[in-house]
Design a protein around this motif. Structure first.
Motif, PDB file in Angstrom:
ATOM      1  N   GLY A 100      51.926 -45.268 147.321  1.00  0.00           N
ATOM      2  CA  GLY A 100      50.687 -45.004 146.619  1.00  0.00           C
ATOM      3  C   GLY A 100      49.486 -45.398 147.433  1.00  0.00           C
ATOM      4  N   THR A 101      48.328 -45.047 146.907  1.00  0.00           N
ATOM      5  CA  THR A 101      47.072 -45.475 147.508  1.00  0.00           C
ATOM      6  C   THR A 101      46.335 -46.294 146.448  1.00  0.00           C
ATOM      7  N   LEU A 157      43.685 -48.311 144.046  1.00  0.00           N
ATOM      8  CA  LEU A 157      42.324 -48.341 143.526  1.00  0.00           C
ATOM      9  C   LEU A 157      41.773 -49.743 143.757  1.00  0.00           C
ATOM     10  N   SER A 167      41.919 -44.113 152.107  1.00  0.00           N
ATOM     11  CA  SER A 167      42.639 -43.573 150.962  1.00  0.00           C
ATOM     12  C   SER A 167      41.874 -42.428 150.317  1.00  0.00           C
ATOM     13  N   ARG A 198      50.768 -49.855 138.204  1.00  0.00           N
ATOM     14  CA  ARG A 198      50.186 -51.171 138.473  1.00  0.00           C
ATOM     15  C   ARG A 198      51.315 -52.183 138.566  1.00  0.00           C
ATOM     16  N   THR A 240      54.841 -41.934 136.897  1.00  0.00           N
ATOM     17  CA  THR A 240      53.515 -41.654 136.355  1.00  0.00           C
ATOM     18  C   THR A 240      52.524 -41.527 137.506  1.00  0.00           C
ATOM     19  N   ALA A 241      51.373 -40.909 137.228  1.00  0.00           N
ATOM     20  CA  ALA A 241      50.374 -40.695 138.283  1.00  0.00           C
ATOM     21  C   ALA A 241      49.788 -42.018 138.790  1.00  0.00           C
ATOM     22  N   TRP A 242      49.581 -42.974 137.898  1.00  0.00           N
ATOM     23  CA  TRP A 242      49.034 -44.283 138.259  1.00  0.00           C
ATOM     24  C   TRP A 242      50.077 -45.338 137.961  1.00  0.00           C
ATOM     25  N   ALA A 297      47.336 -48.527 141.556  1.00  0.00           N
ATOM     26  CA  ALA A 297      47.410 -47.530 142.622  1.00  0.00           C
ATOM     27  C   ALA A 297      47.721 -46.146 142.069  1.00  0.00           C
ATOM     28  N   ARG A 298      47.312 -45.157 142.819  1.00  0.00           N
ATOM     29  CA  ARG A 298      47.615 -43.758 142.531  1.00  0.00           C
ATOM     30  C   ARG A 298      48.903 -43.418 143.267  1.00  0.00           C
ATOM     31  N   ARG A 299      49.898 -42.931 142.534  1.00  0.00           N
ATOM     32  CA  ARG A 299      51.172 -42.570 143.150  1.00  0.00           C
ATOM     33  C   ARG A 299      50.983 -41.329 144.023  1.00  0.00           C
ATOM     34  N   LEU A 300      51.479 -41.395 145.263  1.00  0.00           N
ATOM     35  CA  LEU A 300      51.481 -40.237 146.151  1.00  0.00           C
ATOM     36  C   LEU A 300      52.850 -39.580 146.166  1.00  0.00           C
TER      37      LEU A 300
END
Length: 141
Positions: free
Chosen positions: A129-130, A132, A61, A9, A5-7, A108-111
């Motif tokens: 990820g980076t 939040l 980030s 936790r 997924t894009a985000w 976090a945002r998945r890279l």
């Protein structure tokens, strides 16, 4: 954490490199079973972190090029198969960290994510990820 997924936790013991320095990115890494999570961002994402008033804020980030750099790395690896992948580099760097882990909660945002086969034959999923936010948690799970 390993779902595509894009985000994502989680709560995990994270080793932190670069903490307190706004001159370079902060790298945080932790393992949960066969998943290695690596977070790359600014120390400003660490809840409770307060830089000295005379220090300039740098949002590592927030750099739009971070994802592009990771993608270019994947493309370079395809062109030069003998080079270590970004996942190899993340694993190598995280294994060399000697600081004790700090139990944290994060969003976090998945890279990027992928897998490596370890020397013992097991597969290790690596999620980069980076964040939040990252906050110290009270306990373990």
């Amino acid at each position: 954490m390993s779902e595509p997924t894009a985000w994502f936790r989680g709560d995990l013991g994270l080793q932190i490199a670069g903490y307190g320095s706004v001159a370079s990115p902060t790298f945080m890494a932790g393992r949960d079973g066969d998943t290695l999570v690596a977070l790359i961002g600014s120390a400003h994402h660490l809840i409770g972190y307060e830089p000295a008033p005379d220090m300039h804020r740098v949002g590592w980030s927030g750099l739009p090029a971070m994802f592009q750099l990771l993608q270019e790395d994947v493309e370079r690896r395809e062109e030069h198969p003998g080079r270590r992948s970004v996942f190899d580099e993340v694993l190598h760097f995280s294994e060399k960290m000697e600081v004790p882990p700090v139990y944290c909660e994060f969003l976090a945002r998945r890279l990027m994510h992928g897998a490596l086969t370890l020397d013992d034959g097991r597969e290790l999923t690596i999620v980069i990820g980076t964040p939040l936010y990252v906050a110290m948690a009270d306990g373990h799970g």
